[in-house]
Design an enzyme around this catalytic site. Sequence first.
Site, mmCIF file in Angstrom:
data_model
loop_
_atom_site.group_PDB
_atom_site.id
_atom_site.type_symbol
_atom_site.label_atom_id
_atom_site.label_comp_id
_atom_site.label_asym_id
_atom_site.label_seq_id
_atom_site.Cartn_x
_atom_site.Cartn_y
_atom_site.Cartn_z
ATOM 1 N N HIS A 4 50.341 30.911 23.070
ATOM 2 C CA HIS A 4 49.796 29.546 23.101
ATOM 3 C C HIS A 4 50.618 28.628 22.188
ATOM 4 O O HIS A 4 50.938 27.491 22.561
ATOM 5 C CB HIS A 4 48.337 29.529 22.618
ATOM 6 C CG HIS A 4 47.386 30.308 23.476
ATOM 7 N ND1 HIS A 4 46.559 31.281 22.963
ATOM 8 C CD2 HIS A 4 47.121 30.252 24.803
ATOM 9 C CE1 HIS A 4 45.813 31.788 23.937
ATOM 10 N NE2 HIS A 4 46.151 31.184 25.070
ATOM 11 N N LYS A 40 33.466 33.152 31.206
ATOM 12 C CA LYS A 40 33.791 34.069 30.107
ATOM 13 C C LYS A 40 32.708 34.076 29.035
ATOM 14 O O LYS A 40 32.060 33.065 28.788
ATOM 15 C CB LYS A 40 35.123 33.650 29.462
ATOM 16 C CG LYS A 40 36.334 33.829 30.367
ATOM 17 C CD LYS A 40 37.601 33.388 29.642
ATOM 18 C CE LYS A 40 38.837 33.594 30.509
ATOM 19 N NZ LYS A 40 40.033 32.977 29.892
ATOM 20 N N ARG A 45 52.170 32.548 33.334
ATOM 21 C CA ARG A 45 52.921 33.695 32.837
ATOM 22 C C ARG A 45 53.440 34.558 33.963
ATOM 23 O O ARG A 45 54.505 35.143 33.877
ATOM 24 C CB ARG A 45 52.031 34.554 31.925
ATOM 25 C CG ARG A 45 51.695 33.910 30.607
ATOM 26 C CD ARG A 45 50.533 34.579 29.954
ATOM 27 N NE ARG A 45 49.375 34.565 30.850
ATOM 28 C CZ ARG A 45 48.189 35.027 30.556
ATOM 29 N NH1 ARG A 45 47.987 35.579 29.385
ATOM 30 N NH2 ARG A 45 47.188 34.958 31.414
HETATM 31 O O1 PNS Z 1 41.914 29.726 28.892
HETATM 32 P P1 PNS Z 1 41.058 29.601 30.135
HETATM 33 O O2 PNS Z 1 39.744 30.321 29.956
HETATM 34 O O3 PNS Z 1 41.782 30.053 31.384
HETATM 35 O O4 PNS Z 1 40.763 28.038 30.310
HETATM 36 C C1 PNS Z 1 39.957 27.566 31.369
HETATM 37 C C2 PNS Z 1 39.393 26.183 31.019
HETATM 38 C C3 PNS Z 1 38.607 26.258 29.719
HETATM 39 C C4 PNS Z 1 40.533 25.187 30.873
HETATM 40 C C5 PNS Z 1 38.448 25.748 32.188
HETATM 41 O O5 PNS Z 1 37.415 26.685 32.323
HETATM 42 C C6 PNS Z 1 37.883 24.350 31.961
HETATM 43 O O6 PNS Z 1 38.536 23.377 32.255
HETATM 44 N N1 PNS Z 1 36.654 24.273 31.414
HETATM 45 C C7 PNS Z 1 35.989 23.002 31.148
HETATM 46 C C8 PNS Z 1 34.941 22.704 32.243
HETATM 47 C C9 PNS Z 1 35.608 22.189 33.502
HETATM 48 O O7 PNS Z 1 36.162 21.104 33.527
HETATM 49 N N2 PNS Z 1 35.546 23.009 34.569
HETATM 50 C C10 PNS Z 1 36.149 22.677 35.851
HETATM 51 C C11 PNS Z 1 37.575 23.192 35.934
HETATM 52 S S1 PNS Z 1 38.317 22.855 37.482
#
Ligand code: PNS
Length: 159
Positions: free
Chosen positions: A18, A42, A90
């Site tokens: 990151h 998660k 990745r």
């Molecule tokens: O590191 P991750 O878990 O792959 O990140 C995913 C994340 C946190 C970016 C995604 O779940 C997110 O955007 N969460 C906020 C809520 C939201 O906007 N959900 C719709 C995504 S299309």
Amino acid sequence: MTRIAVYPGSFDPVTKGHADLIRRCLAFADRVIVAVAVNVAKQPLFTLEERGAMLRATVVLPNVAVRCFDGLLVDFAKQVGAAVLVRGLRAVSDFEYEFQMALMNRTLAPTLETVFLVPAFDLTYLSSSLVREVARFGGDVSALVHPDVQRALKAKYGR
Ligand code: PNS
């Protein structure tokens, strides 16, 4: 015009992968906001605040800020005036999920672009979930995370 990029993720916990991506964002963004978010799919090991604190310890760079939020990513991006969302790719296995998310975010916010960055080659294998697993069984993660993160993992797992 200040170009603001939002780099969102769970960061549970932040890894050197990151941190590498955050540095790369500064090649095209004037300001980077690392956004610690809720992924409803998660069950995180660390709270949002703990994840934010570990990010602040890991990434100390001018023009990089860490924020936590628990709403929709596109709303957060709009609130901070971001033009770009950054995600890391990745491997091919990341692609389908990332593609879906990028298109959903574009549906919700058509002028917000998603940009994919590739991490340094020697960090492509790295993920938060693998770091958690290694730490859980007492493995050495010192090469993969900041010392504060290593300490936090030791405290959580008691080893
Ligand atoms: O590191 P991750 O878990 O792959 O990140 C995913 C994340 C946190 C970016 C995604 O779940 C997110 O955007 N969460 C906020 C809520 C939201 O906007 N959900 C719709 C995504 S299309």
